[in-house]
Design a protein around this motif. Structure first.
Motif, PDB file in Angstrom:
ATOM      1  N   UNK A   1      -0.831  23.243  15.752  1.00  0.00           N
ATOM      2  CA  UNK A   1      -0.776  23.935  16.300  1.00  0.00           C
ATOM      3  C   UNK A   1      -2.204  25.553  16.984  1.00  0.00           C
ATOM      4  N   UNK A   2      -1.254  25.608  17.653  1.00  0.00           N
ATOM      5  CA  UNK A   2      -2.945  27.294  17.976  1.00  0.00           C
ATOM      6  C   UNK A   2      -2.179  27.938  18.260  1.00  0.00           C
ATOM      7  N   UNK A   3      -2.797  28.828  18.899  1.00  0.00           N
ATOM      8  CA  UNK A   3      -1.910  30.378  19.324  1.00  0.00           C
ATOM      9  C   UNK A   3      -1.192  30.177  20.826  1.00  0.00           C
TER      10      UNK A   3
ATOM     11  N   UNK B   1      -1.349  28.679   8.880  1.00  0.00           N
ATOM     12  CA  UNK B   1      -2.267  28.797   7.856  1.00  0.00           C
ATOM     13  C   UNK B   1      -3.733  27.797   9.122  1.00  0.00           C
ATOM     14  N   UNK B   2      -3.131  27.044   9.783  1.00  0.00           N
ATOM     15  CA  UNK B   2      -4.149  26.637  11.179  1.00  0.00           C
ATOM     16  C   UNK B   2      -5.483  26.398  10.991  1.00  0.00           C
TER      17      UNK B   2
ATOM     18  N   UNK C   1      -7.451  28.001   8.341  1.00  0.00           N
ATOM     19  CA  UNK C   1      -7.937  27.912   7.028  1.00  0.00           C
ATOM     20  C   UNK C   1      -7.464  25.995   6.916  1.00  0.00           C
ATOM     21  N   UNK C   2      -6.866  25.133   7.916  1.00  0.00           N
ATOM     22  CA  UNK C   2      -6.520  23.551   7.208  1.00  0.00           C
ATOM     23  C   UNK C   2      -7.724  23.348   8.482  1.00  0.00           C
ATOM     24  N   UNK C   3      -7.770  24.267   8.681  1.00  0.00           N
ATOM     25  CA  UNK C   3      -9.184  22.823  10.044  1.00  0.00           C
ATOM     26  C   UNK C   3     -10.236  23.087   9.049  1.00  0.00           C
ATOM     27  N   UNK C   4     -10.859  24.261   8.783  1.00  0.00           N
ATOM     28  CA  UNK C   4     -12.009  25.083   8.012  1.00  0.00           C
ATOM     29  C   UNK C   4     -12.450  23.393   6.988  1.00  0.00           C
ATOM     30  N   UNK C   5     -11.093  23.515   5.659  1.00  0.00           N
ATOM     31  CA  UNK C   5     -10.947  22.865   5.119  1.00  0.00           C
ATOM     32  C   UNK C   5     -11.251  21.445   5.404  1.00  0.00           C
ATOM     33  N   UNK C   6     -10.447  20.857   6.209  1.00  0.00           N
ATOM     34  CA  UNK C   6     -10.344  19.797   6.600  1.00  0.00           C
ATOM     35  C   UNK C   6     -11.757  19.269   7.577  1.00  0.00           C
TER      36      UNK C   6
END
Length: 271
Positions: A148-150, A257-258, A260-265
């Motif tokens: 999801x985004x803003x 956490x979107x 964070x998830x994008x950065x880690x993924x």
């Protein structure tokens, strides 16, 4: 109030150990010690689901092949799951099983994990930040779920119908499902969920379920996805039993956490 993790067994040094119940949804059915394995249980009140509809749904096992949690593909090299799942088994022993609808088959992929990221400040599911990202060795053949985004705030509106997916039990103490199962559950307002769970934090959590109960995730489903369409809005986290009246399932609010998830993924360059 007896709030339970939906991962009721822990793997320690290769052995299955029963643990005291902590606040976590019943979605992480561990595999090995079920005496009723011949039964075909499912998410409570749900039905058999297809990976052709939800290819991003995966599950986690230990090195011995025992399923202990669910997860969801978020990039070609990573899955999101619950922090309490990521911390249940040593990194070197975690396996991600993708493309396998029936756990009794050898379909799909079994990938080991090269990196584990756990949300900063996580200590217990009932205190929020129950989110983790596992980076795998290799790449998934299946497409990831959308994040999801803003502009997706409406996805969290009260009454929104969402789908929870997993290989967990049909009821507390029941046998695990061999097949992927799904159930449709409506989102519950923050006010109502705070009434049902004093520990509820609307920034990090979201609730879904029926006031009368009857439909819910259960043990073995922890870490699995709650989706609207193909958009991941929640990760199974904790609950009070399975499918009780006025006790909806509590999920990690993925929108928080979107980034964070994008950065880690993000797929890592091979060195």
């Amino acid at each position: 109030m007896s709030v339970k993790s939906r991962r009721s067994l822990l793997f320690v040094s290769g052995a299955l150990l029963a643990v005291a119940a902590v606040a976590v949804p019943v979605v992480a059915g561990t595999a090995a010690a079920d005496p009723a394995s011949a039964n075909q249980p499912r998410i409570v009140g749900g039905e058999k689901a297809s990976l052709s509809d939800h290819p991003y749904a995966v599950y986690l096992t230990d090195a011995g092949g025992n399923q202990f949690c669910g997860a969801v593909i978020v990039s070609s090299t990573a899955v999101a799951t619950a922090a309490h799942c990521a911390k249940a088994v040593a990194k070197q022993d975690i396996r991600v099983v993708a493309g396998r609808e029936d756990k009794r088959t050898t379909d799909g992929q079994v990938l080991s994990v090269s990196k584990v990221w756990v949300g900063q400040g996580y200590s217990d599911p009932t205190k929020g930040t129950d989110i983790a990202v596992l980076t795998v060795r290799g790449q998934f053949d299946q497409r990831p779920a959308k994040l999801p985004d803003s502009g997706d705030a409406g996805l969290y509106a009260k009454g929104t119908q969402a789908t929870v997916l997993g290989w967990g039990r049909i009821a507390d103490g029941g046998a695990r499902s061999d097949y992927l199962r799904s159930a449709e559950v409506p989102l519950v307002s923050d006010t109502e969920c705070k009434t049902d769970y004093s520990v509820y934090d609307q920034r990090t959590m979201v609730c879904a379920g029926y006031a009368e109960g009857g439909v819910d995730a259960c043990q073995g489903d922890s870490g699995g996805p709650l989706v609207v369409g193909d958009t991941l809005i929640g990760i199974v986290s904790f609950g009070d039993g399975c499918a009780k009246a006025n006790k909806p399932g509590v999920y990690t609010r993925v929108s928080t956490y979107s980034d964070d998830i994008k950065a880690q993924a993000k797929p890592r360059l091979l060195g």
